[in-house]
Design a protein around this motif. Structure first.
Motif, mmCIF file in Angstrom:
data_model
loop_
_atom_site.group_PDB
_atom_site.id
_atom_site.type_symbol
_atom_site.label_atom_id
_atom_site.label_comp_id
_atom_site.label_asym_id
_atom_site.label_seq_id
_atom_site.Cartn_x
_atom_site.Cartn_y
_atom_site.Cartn_z
ATOM 1 N N GLU A 1 40.389 24.272 -20.456
ATOM 2 C CA GLU A 1 40.311 23.537 -19.197
ATOM 3 C C GLU A 1 41.637 22.906 -18.763
ATOM 4 O O GLU A 1 41.984 22.966 -17.570
ATOM 5 C CB GLU A 1 39.187 22.509 -19.266
ATOM 6 C CG GLU A 1 37.822 23.194 -19.213
ATOM 7 C CD GLU A 1 36.653 22.289 -19.519
ATOM 8 O OE1 GLU A 1 36.887 21.150 -19.993
ATOM 9 O OE2 GLU A 1 35.505 22.720 -19.311
ATOM 10 N N THR B 1 43.522 25.868 -17.130
ATOM 11 C CA THR B 1 42.984 26.378 -15.869
ATOM 12 C C THR B 1 42.991 25.310 -14.782
ATOM 13 O O THR B 1 43.114 25.638 -13.598
ATOM 14 C CB THR B 1 41.565 26.931 -16.063
ATOM 15 O OG1 THR B 1 40.715 25.947 -16.665
ATOM 16 C CG2 THR B 1 41.601 28.171 -16.951
ATOM 17 N N ASN B 2 42.886 24.041 -15.157
ATOM 18 C CA ASN B 2 42.959 22.983 -14.145
ATOM 19 C C ASN B 2 44.337 22.946 -13.483
ATOM 20 O O ASN B 2 44.452 22.723 -12.276
ATOM 21 C CB ASN B 2 42.646 21.624 -14.770
ATOM 22 C CG ASN B 2 41.169 21.463 -15.088
ATOM 23 O OD1 ASN B 2 40.342 22.283 -14.695
ATOM 24 N ND2 ASN B 2 40.835 20.413 -15.808
ATOM 25 N N MET C 1 44.498 25.836 -11.093
ATOM 26 C CA MET C 1 43.764 25.520 -9.870
ATOM 27 C C MET C 1 44.526 24.548 -8.980
ATOM 28 O O MET C 1 44.621 24.741 -7.762
ATOM 29 C CB MET C 1 42.392 24.926 -10.208
ATOM 30 C CG MET C 1 41.303 25.944 -10.404
ATOM 31 S SD MET C 1 39.647 25.192 -10.395
ATOM 32 C CE MET C 1 39.629 24.400 -11.995
ATOM 33 N N ARG C 2 45.052 23.483 -9.587
ATOM 34 C CA ARG C 2 45.769 22.484 -8.791
ATOM 35 C C ARG C 2 46.941 23.120 -8.053
ATOM 36 O O ARG C 2 47.129 22.910 -6.847
ATOM 37 C CB ARG C 2 46.277 21.348 -9.675
ATOM 38 C CG ARG C 2 46.973 20.233 -8.878
ATOM 39 C CD ARG C 2 47.773 19.323 -9.776
ATOM 40 N NE ARG C 2 48.868 20.040 -10.440
ATOM 41 C CZ ARG C 2 49.669 19.508 -11.350
ATOM 42 N NH1 ARG C 2 49.491 18.253 -11.732
ATOM 43 N NH2 ARG C 2 50.636 20.212 -11.904
ATOM 44 N N LEU D 1 45.135 16.261 -10.798
ATOM 45 C CA LEU D 1 44.393 16.888 -11.894
ATOM 46 C C LEU D 1 43.104 16.137 -12.182
ATOM 47 O O LEU D 1 42.077 16.752 -12.500
ATOM 48 C CB LEU D 1 45.269 16.952 -13.146
ATOM 49 C CG LEU D 1 46.285 18.089 -13.213
ATOM 50 C CD1 LEU D 1 47.172 17.918 -14.430
ATOM 51 C CD2 LEU D 1 45.580 19.442 -13.240
ATOM 52 N N ASP D 2 43.127 14.810 -12.109
ATOM 53 C CA ASP D 2 41.899 14.037 -12.321
ATOM 54 C C ASP D 2 40.836 14.410 -11.300
ATOM 55 O O ASP D 2 39.648 14.514 -11.631
ATOM 56 C CB ASP D 2 42.188 12.538 -12.238
ATOM 57 C CG ASP D 2 42.919 12.003 -13.451
ATOM 58 O OD1 ASP D 2 42.954 12.716 -14.490
ATOM 59 O OD2 ASP D 2 43.469 10.891 -13.384
ATOM 60 N N ILE E 1 40.667 17.295 -9.690
ATOM 61 C CA ILE E 1 40.247 18.654 -10.036
ATOM 62 C C ILE E 1 39.137 18.602 -11.085
ATOM 63 O O ILE E 1 38.108 19.268 -10.970
ATOM 64 C CB ILE E 1 41.442 19.480 -10.569
ATOM 65 C CG1 ILE E 1 42.432 19.791 -9.454
ATOM 66 C CG2 ILE E 1 40.965 20.751 -11.268
ATOM 67 C CD1 ILE E 1 42.043 20.890 -8.520
ATOM 68 N N THR E 2 39.360 17.793 -12.125
ATOM 69 C CA THR E 2 38.366 17.666 -13.190
ATOM 70 C C THR E 2 37.054 17.124 -12.648
ATOM 71 O O THR E 2 35.965 17.647 -12.946
ATOM 72 C CB THR E 2 38.901 16.745 -14.303
ATOM 73 O OG1 THR E 2 40.097 17.314 -14.849
ATOM 74 C CG2 THR E 2 37.877 16.556 -15.398
ATOM 75 N N VAL F 1 35.160 20.838 -12.945
ATOM 76 C CA VAL F 1 34.880 21.224 -14.332
ATOM 77 C C VAL F 1 33.381 21.332 -14.553
ATOM 78 O O VAL F 1 32.612 20.439 -14.187
ATOM 79 C CB VAL F 1 35.522 20.231 -15.320
ATOM 80 C CG1 VAL F 1 34.987 20.456 -16.732
ATOM 81 C CG2 VAL F 1 37.037 20.396 -15.310
ATOM 82 N N VAL G 1 34.053 26.308 -6.609
ATOM 83 C CA VAL G 1 35.392 25.765 -6.344
ATOM 84 C C VAL G 1 35.886 26.242 -4.978
ATOM 85 O O VAL G 1 36.417 25.457 -4.180
ATOM 86 C CB VAL G 1 36.380 26.194 -7.447
ATOM 87 C CG1 VAL G 1 37.811 25.798 -7.065
ATOM 88 C CG2 VAL G 1 36.011 25.566 -8.782
ATOM 89 N N SER H 1 30.476 18.957 -19.931
ATOM 90 C CA SER H 1 30.453 18.587 -18.519
ATOM 91 C C SER H 1 29.081 18.071 -18.126
ATOM 92 O O SER H 1 28.066 18.481 -18.705
ATOM 93 C CB SER H 1 30.808 19.791 -17.636
ATOM 94 O OG SER H 1 29.732 20.708 -17.591
#
Length: 216
Positions: free
Chosen positions: A20, A23-24, A27-28, A40-41, A43-44, A48, A55, A170
């Motif tokens: 994760e 991949t995060n 993604m970002r 990133l926070d 995104i999570t 996630v 997404v 998650s």
């Protein structure tokens, strides 16, 4: 709660493999190139435990200008990074060794596609341990938080749902475990404990603690 169980069903990303964080970042950076620059926070928090289709839909709602072939493109980026960099979650091999020693079945139930798990589990040396016992959201009608992936894993193994433990990281996955009628343990080494507490039977932060929690 009657332990030990007859079967343990693991989520993959963030539970078996430490994918994760990698991949995060992908993604970002990708979403920023398409007009959605979030932390990133965030995104999570948003993504996630979900699916990449989710997404894409949510990112478009938030203003990202994503092309029609975005899913193929983002998966290609992720798979390239994972094939080169993904590592095991610390101490997960010892957990699997303990399950083997106790004669307890285990499998994977994930919202990820089979290709992604083939890459991450092969690179980390786990594929031979899970081959033939991997359920993806590609195999069921509805992804987590629906219980489908976990129900299929139990059904394929011929194990009653009340004799299964789910290990997920998650809230979406934990809700799936609970909806399946399974004992649900939340791995919160990198997760928000506050969001996991209401949807898990127990929480833990180190895989070293899991065998004891399972009654082994």
């Amino acid at each position: 709660m009657i332990l030990p169980p007859d079967m343990v069903i693991f989520d993959c990303d963030g539970v078996l493999v430490d994918s994760e964080p990698l991949t995060n970042v992908v993604m970002r950076n990708n979403l920023a190139r398409h007009g959605l620059d979030i932390s990133l926070d965030r995104i999570t928090e948003l993504f996630v435990g979900g699916t990449m289709m989710g997404v894409m839909q949510k990112s478009r709602e938030l203003g990202a200008d994503l092309p029609e072939d975005w899913l193929d493109a983002i998966y290609a980026e992720m798979f390239d990074v994972l094939a080169q960099e993904v590592e095991l979650i610390p101490d997960i091999k010892a957990v699997l060794d303990a399950l083997d020693a106790a004669g307890i079945l285990y499998s994977v139930g994930s919202n990820g596609p089979h290709r992604k798990m083939e890459i991450t589990l092969t690179r980390t040396g786990l594929m031979d341990r899970f081959r033939g016992r991997i359920v993806s959201r590609e195999d069921v009608a509805t992804p987590k938080p629906a219980p489908d992936v976990y129900l299929k894993a139990a059904r394929d193994a011929g194990i009653a749902v009340d004799r299964c433990v789910v290990v997920d990281d998650s809230p979406s996955g934990a809700r799936a475990g609970q909806a399946a009628g399974m004992i649900t343990f939340g791995y919160v080494a990198q997760s928000d404990r506050g969001r996991m507490t209401p949807v898990c039977d127990r929480l833990f932060t180190s895989m070293k603690d899991l065998p004891g929690m399972l009654g082994l």
